[in-house]
Design a protein around this motif. Structure first.
Motif, PDB file in Angstrom:
ATOM      1  N   THR A  71      -2.501  -0.761 -14.116  1.00  0.00           N
ATOM      2  CA  THR A  71      -2.369  -2.215 -13.999  1.00  0.00           C
ATOM      3  C   THR A  71      -1.887  -2.545 -12.597  1.00  0.00           C
ATOM      4  O   THR A  71      -1.250  -1.714 -11.933  1.00  0.00           O
ATOM      5  N   PRO A  72      -2.138  -3.755 -12.115  1.00  0.00           N
ATOM      6  CA  PRO A  72      -1.725  -4.106 -10.752  1.00  0.00           C
ATOM      7  C   PRO A  72      -0.214  -4.019 -10.553  1.00  0.00           C
ATOM      8  O   PRO A  72       0.572  -4.465 -11.398  1.00  0.00           O
ATOM      9  N   VAL A  73       0.191  -3.438  -9.414  1.00  0.00           N
ATOM     10  CA  VAL A  73       1.598  -3.374  -9.023  1.00  0.00           C
ATOM     11  C   VAL A  73       1.726  -3.995  -7.637  1.00  0.00           C
ATOM     12  O   VAL A  73       0.838  -3.862  -6.795  1.00  0.00           O
ATOM     13  N   GLN A  74       2.849  -4.670  -7.374  1.00  0.00           N
ATOM     14  CA  GLN A  74       3.005  -5.338  -6.092  1.00  0.00           C
ATOM     15  C   GLN A  74       3.266  -4.339  -4.979  1.00  0.00           C
ATOM     16  O   GLN A  74       4.006  -3.372  -5.142  1.00  0.00           O
ATOM     17  N   VAL A  75       2.654  -4.611  -3.828  1.00  0.00           N
ATOM     18  CA  VAL A  75       2.822  -3.776  -2.640  1.00  0.00           C
ATOM     19  C   VAL A  75       3.868  -4.430  -1.748  1.00  0.00           C
ATOM     20  O   VAL A  75       3.613  -5.471  -1.131  1.00  0.00           O
ATOM     21  N   GLY A  76       5.051  -3.848  -1.679  1.00  0.00           N
ATOM     22  CA  GLY A  76       6.113  -4.410  -0.855  1.00  0.00           C
ATOM     23  C   GLY A  76       6.542  -5.791  -1.317  1.00  0.00           C
ATOM     24  O   GLY A  76       6.315  -6.187  -2.470  1.00  0.00           O
ATOM     25  N   THR A  77       7.136  -6.545  -0.402  1.00  0.00           N
ATOM     26  CA  THR A  77       7.664  -7.865  -0.757  1.00  0.00           C
ATOM     27  C   THR A  77       7.091  -8.993   0.102  1.00  0.00           C
ATOM     28  O   THR A  77       7.463 -10.151  -0.080  1.00  0.00           O
ATOM     29  N   LEU A  78       6.183  -8.662   1.019  1.00  0.00           N
ATOM     30  CA  LEU A  78       5.618  -9.697   1.878  1.00  0.00           C
ATOM     31  C   LEU A  78       4.846 -10.741   1.067  1.00  0.00           C
ATOM     32  O   LEU A  78       4.207 -10.421   0.065  1.00  0.00           O
ATOM     33  N   THR A  79       4.886 -11.972   1.533  1.00  0.00           N
ATOM     34  CA  THR A  79       4.135 -13.058   0.899  1.00  0.00           C
ATOM     35  C   THR A  79       3.208 -13.721   1.911  1.00  0.00           C
ATOM     36  O   THR A  79       2.897 -14.909   1.808  1.00  0.00           O
ATOM     37  N   THR A  80       2.761 -12.924   2.880  1.00  0.00           N
ATOM     38  CA  THR A  80       1.958 -13.468   3.983  1.00  0.00           C
ATOM     39  C   THR A  80       0.616 -12.767   4.140  1.00  0.00           C
ATOM     40  O   THR A  80       0.001 -12.853   5.205  1.00  0.00           O
ATOM     41  N   TRP A  81       0.146 -12.077   3.112  1.00  0.00           N
ATOM     42  CA  TRP A  81      -1.133 -11.376   3.229  1.00  0.00           C
ATOM     43  C   TRP A  81      -2.281 -12.385   3.222  1.00  0.00           C
ATOM     44  O   TRP A  81      -2.318 -13.301   2.397  1.00  0.00           O
ATOM     45  N   SER A  82      -3.231 -12.196   4.145  1.00  0.00           N
ATOM     46  CA  SER A  82      -4.371 -13.120   4.225  1.00  0.00           C
ATOM     47  C   SER A  82      -5.709 -12.427   4.001  1.00  0.00           C
ATOM     48  O   SER A  82      -6.677 -13.066   3.588  1.00  0.00           O
ATOM     49  N   GLN A  83      -5.808 -11.126   4.289  1.00  0.00           N
ATOM     50  CA  GLN A  83      -7.063 -10.400   4.104  1.00  0.00           C
ATOM     51  C   GLN A  83      -6.784  -8.923   3.893  1.00  0.00           C
ATOM     52  O   GLN A  83      -5.880  -8.365   4.524  1.00  0.00           O
ATOM     53  N   VAL A  84      -7.532  -8.298   2.992  1.00  0.00           N
ATOM     54  CA  VAL A  84      -7.395  -6.862   2.749  1.00  0.00           C
ATOM     55  C   VAL A  84      -8.773  -6.230   2.614  1.00  0.00           C
ATOM     56  O   VAL A  84      -9.759  -6.889   2.285  1.00  0.00           O
ATOM     57  N   THR A  85      -8.826  -4.948   2.903  1.00  0.00           N
ATOM     58  CA  THR A  85     -10.030  -4.165   2.670  1.00  0.00           C
ATOM     59  C   THR A  85      -9.591  -2.732   2.454  1.00  0.00           C
ATOM     60  O   THR A  85      -8.427  -2.384   2.694  1.00  0.00           O
ATOM     61  N   LEU A  86     -10.511  -1.899   1.997  1.00  0.00           N
ATOM     62  CA  LEU A  86     -10.194  -0.487   1.826  1.00  0.00           C
ATOM     63  C   LEU A  86     -11.426   0.349   2.081  1.00  0.00           C
ATOM     64  O   LEU A  86     -12.552  -0.136   2.037  1.00  0.00           O
ATOM     65  N   ALA A  87     -11.200   1.621   2.365  1.00  0.00           N
ATOM     66  CA  ALA A  87     -12.289   2.558   2.609  1.00  0.00           C
ATOM     67  C   ALA A  87     -12.073   3.791   1.761  1.00  0.00           C
ATOM     68  O   ALA A  87     -10.945   4.290   1.657  1.00  0.00           O
ATOM     69  N   ASN A  88     -13.140   4.267   1.130  1.00  0.00           N
ATOM     70  CA  ASN A  88     -13.031   5.544   0.440  1.00  0.00           C
ATOM     71  C   ASN A  88     -13.364   6.657   1.422  1.00  0.00           C
ATOM     72  O   ASN A  88     -13.946   6.425   2.475  1.00  0.00           O
ATOM     73  N   SER A  89     -12.982   7.852   1.067  1.00  0.00           N
ATOM     74  CA  SER A  89     -13.113   8.964   2.007  1.00  0.00           C
ATOM     75  C   SER A  89     -14.465   9.659   1.929  1.00  0.00           C
ATOM     76  O   SER A  89     -14.704  10.626   2.641  1.00  0.00           O
ATOM     77  N   GLY A  90     -15.347   9.169   1.063  1.00  0.00           N
ATOM     78  CA  GLY A  90     -16.679   9.753   0.988  1.00  0.00           C
ATOM     79  C   GLY A  90     -16.666  11.189   0.513  1.00  0.00           C
ATOM     80  O   GLY A  90     -16.591  11.481  -0.667  1.00  0.00           O
ATOM     81  N   GLY A  91     -16.731  12.121   1.428  1.00  0.00           N
ATOM     82  CA  GLY A  91     -16.847  13.531   1.068  1.00  0.00           C
ATOM     83  C   GLY A  91     -15.578  14.145   0.528  1.00  0.00           C
ATOM     84  O   GLY A  91     -15.603  15.231  -0.031  1.00  0.00           O
ATOM     85  N   VAL A  92     -14.426  13.469   0.709  1.00  0.00           N
ATOM     86  CA  VAL A  92     -13.162  13.985   0.179  1.00  0.00           C
ATOM     87  C   VAL A  92     -12.814  13.170  -1.052  1.00  0.00           C
ATOM     88  O   VAL A  92     -12.492  11.994  -0.960  1.00  0.00           O
ATOM     89  N   ALA A  93     -12.861  13.795  -2.211  1.00  0.00           N
ATOM     90  CA  ALA A  93     -12.722  13.060  -3.468  1.00  0.00           C
ATOM     91  C   ALA A  93     -11.345  12.427  -3.611  1.00  0.00           C
ATOM     92  O   ALA A  93     -10.322  13.002  -3.238  1.00  0.00           O
ATOM     93  N   ASN A  94     -11.334  11.210  -4.153  1.00  0.00           N
ATOM     94  CA  ASN A  94     -10.118  10.532  -4.597  1.00  0.00           C
ATOM     95  C   ASN A  94      -9.147  10.211  -3.470  1.00  0.00           C
ATOM     96  O   ASN A  94      -7.934  10.229  -3.663  1.00  0.00           O
ATOM     97  N   GLN A  95      -9.656   9.897  -2.301  1.00  0.00           N
ATOM     98  CA  GLN A  95      -8.793   9.543  -1.177  1.00  0.00           C
ATOM     99  C   GLN A  95      -9.226   8.190  -0.624  1.00  0.00           C
ATOM    100  O   GLN A  95     -10.383   7.999  -0.271  1.00  0.00           O
ATOM    101  N   PHE A  96      -8.285   7.263  -0.530  1.00  0.00           N
ATOM    102  CA  PHE A  96      -8.583   5.925  -0.038  1.00  0.00           C
ATOM    103  C   PHE A  96      -7.623   5.543   1.082  1.00  0.00           C
ATOM    104  O   PHE A  96      -6.479   6.004   1.126  1.00  0.00           O
ATOM    105  N   THR A  97      -8.079   4.676   1.959  1.00  0.00           N
ATOM    106  CA  THR A  97      -7.230   4.089   2.992  1.00  0.00           C
ATOM    107  C   THR A  97      -7.290   2.575   2.841  1.00  0.00           C
ATOM    108  O   THR A  97      -8.370   2.005   2.675  1.00  0.00           O
ATOM    109  N   SER A  98      -6.126   1.930   2.894  1.00  0.00           N
ATOM    110  CA  SER A  98      -6.037   0.484   2.706  1.00  0.00           C
ATOM    111  C   SER A  98      -5.643  -0.202   4.007  1.00  0.00           C
ATOM    112  O   SER A  98      -4.897   0.360   4.821  1.00  0.00           O
TER     113      SER A  98
END
Length: 277
Positions: A71-98
Motif C-alpha cells: 500500500t502507498p507509504v509517504q516518502v519523507g515529510t516534504l509537501t512541495t513535490w511537483s513532478q516525479v518519474t522513475l526508471a527500471n533497471s531493464g537487465g537487472v531485475a527488481n531495481q528501480f531509480t526514482s
C-alpha cells in the motif's frame, strides 16, 4: 486476478482498472515494471506529499529501507513535490531509480545507482531522497527505462542536462562511451540551446537509442499574433474587398505560423555518439 505489487513475482495481470485505496486526492502518478517480475509506483497528492508502493529492493521507495510495500507509504515529510518519474533497471531485475522535482526548483533522486543516475557523484544505492547538487532551478526530470539508465532534466532557463549511462553516446555530450562510460552528476548536453520545453525519452528496443523532442516557442513570444490581429482588423474595416484580402492574410498567417512551428520543433537522436539536429 491481480498483480501483487509488493512481491518480486507477478501473480497475474489486471484486465480492468482497480482503484488504489479510496482517496480522491491524487494529482500525479508514475509507475514501471522490471523484466515483468516486479513493479512499483510513485504518486503525488494534491497536498504536495509524495507516496510510494510496490517493489523497494534498491531503496527506490525513499523510505530508508528496501522493504516491499503493498500500500502507498509517504516518502519523507516534504509537501512541495511537483513532478516525479522513475526508471527500471531493464537487465537487472527488481531495481528501480526514482526522481522528483519540488516546487522550489530542487531536484531529488534515490534508489538504484549503478550508473550514477542518482546524480550525487556516487554509484552506491540510496534509500532516501538526496538532492542532486544545490541548484534550485530545475523544472522537469525524465529517465530512460532500460539498462543502463540515463537521466535528463530541464532547468527553468530552458537548458538540458543529462547524467547516468553514456552508452552509445546517449548523454549527448559528444563524448564517446569508451572515453566516459557514465556521468554521476548532471552535465549540459550539446543537443541544442536553451529552448527546451519538454522531452520524451524513447528507448529504441535493443539498440538503446534515445530520442528527444523539444519545442521552441520563440514564434509565440515574438508578439506576431497581436500584430497580425491588428492588421486583419484594419483590412476588414478599411478595404473595399475586405473578404478576399482577409482570406489572403489568413493564408499568409497560416504559412508563417506553420513555417515557424516546424522549424522550431526538432527531433534529436542520441545513438552511437551521433547527434542529429
Amino acid at each position: 486476478v491481480s498483480r501483487d505489487w509488493s512481491s518480486d513475482v507477478c501473480s497475474s495481470d489486471l484486465s480492468t482498472p482497480v482503484q488504489v485505496g479510496t482517496l480522491t486526492t491524487w494529482s500525479q502518478v508514475a509507475a514501471g515494471s522490471s523484466n515483468g517480475t516486479a513493479a512499483m509506483g510513485l504518486g503525488i497528492k494534491t497536498d504536495g506529499t509524495l507516496w510510494a508502493w510496490g517493489n523497494g529492493a534498491a531503496g527506490s521507495h525513499g523510505t530508508g529501507n528496501t522493504t516491499n510495500k503493498s500500500t502507498p507509504v509517504q516518502v519523507g515529510t516534504l509537501t512541495t513535490w511537483s513532478q516525479v518519474t522513475l526508471a527500471n533497471s531493464g537487465g537487472v531485475a527488481n531495481q528501480f531509480t526514482s526522481f522528483g522535482v519540488t516546487t522550489d526548483g530542487k531536484l531529488y533522486a534515490w534508489g538504484y545507482n549503478a550508473s550514477g543516475q542518482v546524480g550525487n557523484g556516487s554509484t552506491a544505492n540510496v534509500s532516501t531522497p538526496v538532492q542532486v547538487g544545490t541548484l534550485t532551478t530545475w523544472a522537469k526530470v525524465y529517465a530512460s527505462g532500460r539498462t543502463p539508465t540515463t537521466v535528463a532534466a530541464i532547468k527553468t532557463d530552458g537548458t538540458l542536462w543529462m547524467w547516468g549511462s553514456n552508452y552509445q553516446g546517449r548523454t549527448g555530450t559528444n563524448v564517446a562511451y569508451a572515453t566516459t562510460a557514465a556521468y554521476s552528476s548532471p552535465v549540459q548536453t550539446v543537443a541544442g540551446g536553451n529552448n527546451w520545453k519538454f522531452l520524451h525519452l524513447h528507448d529504441n528496443g535493443g539498440s538503446n537509442a534515445i530520442y528527444f523532442y523539444d519545442i521552441d516557442n520563440t514564434f509565440l513570444n515574438m508578439g506576431l499574433f497581436p500584430i497580425l490581429s491588428i492588421m486583419i482588423t484594419a483590412v476588414v474595416l478599411f478595404s473595399r474587398n475586405s473578404v478576399c484580402i482577409f482570406k489572403l492574410i489568413i493564408l499568409v498567417w497560416f504559412f508563417i505560423f506553420s513555417l515557424a512551428f516546424f522549424n522550431q520543433m526538432r527531433l534529436f537522436k542520441v545513438d552511437s555518439a551521433i547527434h542529429n539536429h
